[in-house]
Design an enzyme around this catalytic site. Structure first.
Site, PDB file in Angstrom:
ATOM      1  N   GLY A 149      -4.886  -9.086   3.255  1.00  0.00           N
ATOM      2  CA  GLY A 149      -5.573  -8.142   2.328  1.00  0.00           C
ATOM      3  C   GLY A 149      -5.027  -8.107   1.289  1.00  0.00           C
ATOM      4  N   CYS A 159      11.485  14.023  -8.625  1.00  0.00           N
ATOM      5  CA  CYS A 159      11.664  14.675 -10.015  1.00  0.00           C
ATOM      6  C   CYS A 159      12.322  13.542 -10.849  1.00  0.00           C
ATOM      7  CB  CYS A 159      12.502  15.904  -9.952  1.00  0.00           C
ATOM      8  SG  CYS A 159      12.980  16.353 -11.573  1.00  0.00           S
ATOM      9  N   HIS A 194       5.946  -0.219  -2.694  1.00  0.00           N
ATOM     10  CA  HIS A 194       5.476   0.351  -3.638  1.00  0.00           C
ATOM     11  C   HIS A 194       5.525   1.939  -3.463  1.00  0.00           C
ATOM     12  CE1 HIS A 194       3.103  -3.346  -5.184  1.00  0.00           C
ATOM     13  NE2 HIS A 194       4.241  -3.318  -5.446  1.00  0.00           N
ATOM     14  N   LEU A 216     -10.685  -7.899   7.339  1.00  0.00           N
ATOM     15  CA  LEU A 216      -9.648  -7.658   8.410  1.00  0.00           C
ATOM     16  C   LEU A 216     -10.038  -6.810   9.620  1.00  0.00           C
ATOM     17  CD1 LEU A 216      -8.478  -8.627   5.648  1.00  0.00           C
ATOM     18  CD2 LEU A 216      -6.322  -7.957   6.476  1.00  0.00           C
ATOM     19  N   ASN A 235       0.861  -1.206   0.018  1.00  0.00           N
ATOM     20  CA  ASN A 235      -0.051   0.117   0.078  1.00  0.00           C
ATOM     21  C   ASN A 235       0.735   1.290   0.103  1.00  0.00           C
ATOM     22  OD1 ASN A 235      -2.026  -1.829   0.075  1.00  0.00           O
ATOM     23  ND2 ASN A 235      -2.257  -1.582   2.215  1.00  0.00           N
ATOM     24  N   VAL A 236       0.296   2.331  -0.383  1.00  0.00           N
ATOM     25  CA  VAL A 236       1.078   3.517  -0.537  1.00  0.00           C
ATOM     26  C   VAL A 236       0.457   4.674   0.350  1.00  0.00           C
ATOM     27  CG1 VAL A 236       1.782   3.141  -2.895  1.00  0.00           C
ATOM     28  CG2 VAL A 236      -0.200   4.141  -2.698  1.00  0.00           C
TER      29      VAL A 236
END
Length: 294
Positions: free
Chosen positions: A224, A132, A124, A268, A107-108
């Site tokens: 999950g 940049c 991730h 969950l 997850n982010v």
């Protein structure tokens, strides 16, 4: 291969597995759905209505890049409002008890850390940072948000739904005129959220670190994730190859079920707090001698 019991039976079995410690958690979007962030493939997943941005499209198509930033500009506000749920807090509780040795998340959203977890490896990346692609300069997402607000003072589109990658559903006509900004450090370089887009590879050193954590674990606990993409599934395959047990808690089947010693199908936010309670009971039972007053 493994055991597929009911939620109550499976959670009890999982609690007994966890009391030995050395648990590496691998989490996916399903742990954040109860915080209002949908997943891609679970119940109500977004893939049937939303095609995630790819690295190739982002870097090669200025129109698509502008569309992404307009939608992500709105999505960022929704992501910052999202709060950790009982599932995130339960994982942090297991870590504080010394049972979870590491956390790797796909997850982010940063919700594991907001829920009290520490030393989380974000496979991730995280939406809170911007990089940049020209000079490599990194900056906070809050800074970019202020700049986009200044560049688009009359942008008042209303999103219809948020997606797991942090952008939102938005009609194309709402995006007309949205202004994208470039890197301040190198005067105009292409900015990108510091996350791994579809079609982009996870940094090799990060992957090696995750493989090392798998090798050191006594149990790999998947939370999950449908394990549809190889980015996360490779760690399950690696654990199975080494003979390290795998347990999975997810709503619906996963592509790792055939490698799992135990699977629990359930939400969950309900299963994990109950797991903490049962683990505490197991630990108390093992600590107090038979016949001693409780």
């Amino acid at each position: 291969m493994g055991q597929h019991g009911g939620v109550s039976e499976g959670t009890s079995t999982l609690a007994r597995l966890l009391t030995g410690g050395g648990v590496l958690v691998l989490s996916g979007a399903g742990i954040s759905t109860e915080s209002g962030i949908p997943d891609y493939r679970g119940p109500g997943g977004t893939l049937n209505r939303h095609t995630p941005m790819t690295y190739q499209t982002f870097t090669g198509d200025p129109v698509a890049r502008r569309r992404y930033w307009a939608r992500s500009y709105l999505g960022w506000r929704a992501m910052t409002r999202a709060a950790p749920n009982n599932g995130h807090r339960a994982v942090a509780s297991l870590q504080r008890r010394g049972l979870v040795s590491g956390i790797v998340t796909q997850n982010v959203d940063g919700l594991h850390q907001a829920g009290g977890a520490r030393s989380v490896i974000e496979l991730h990346g995280n939406l809170r940072e911007v990089v940049c692609l020209g000079c490599g300069h990194s900056s906070p997402r809050e800074e970019l948000d202020h700049r986009l607000t200044e560049a688009n003072p009359r942008f008042g589109a209303l999103p219809t739904a948020i997606n797991p990658d942090g952008d939102v559903e938005l009609p194309d006509e709402e995006i007309d005129g949205f202004q994208v900004v470039g890197c301040r450090a190198c005067a105009g370089g292409m900015l990108k959220p510091d996350v791994v887009f579809f079609g982009e590879t996870v940094p090799a050193e990060r992957v090696r670190t995750c493989f090392s954590l798998v090798e050191e674990a006594r149990l790999l606990l998947v939370l999950g994730s449908s394990l549809t993409v190889m980015s996360g599934r490779r760690f399950v395959l690696h654990a199975a190859k080494l003979g390290i047990p795998v347990a999975i808690v997810n709503q619906g089947p996963t592509r790792g079920d055939g490698y799992a010693e135990l699977t629990v199908d359930g939400p969950l936010g309900t299963v994990l707090p109950e797991l903490v309670r049962l683990v505490d009971t197991e630990i108390d039972t093992e600590t107090v001698p038979t016949g001693s007053p409780r």
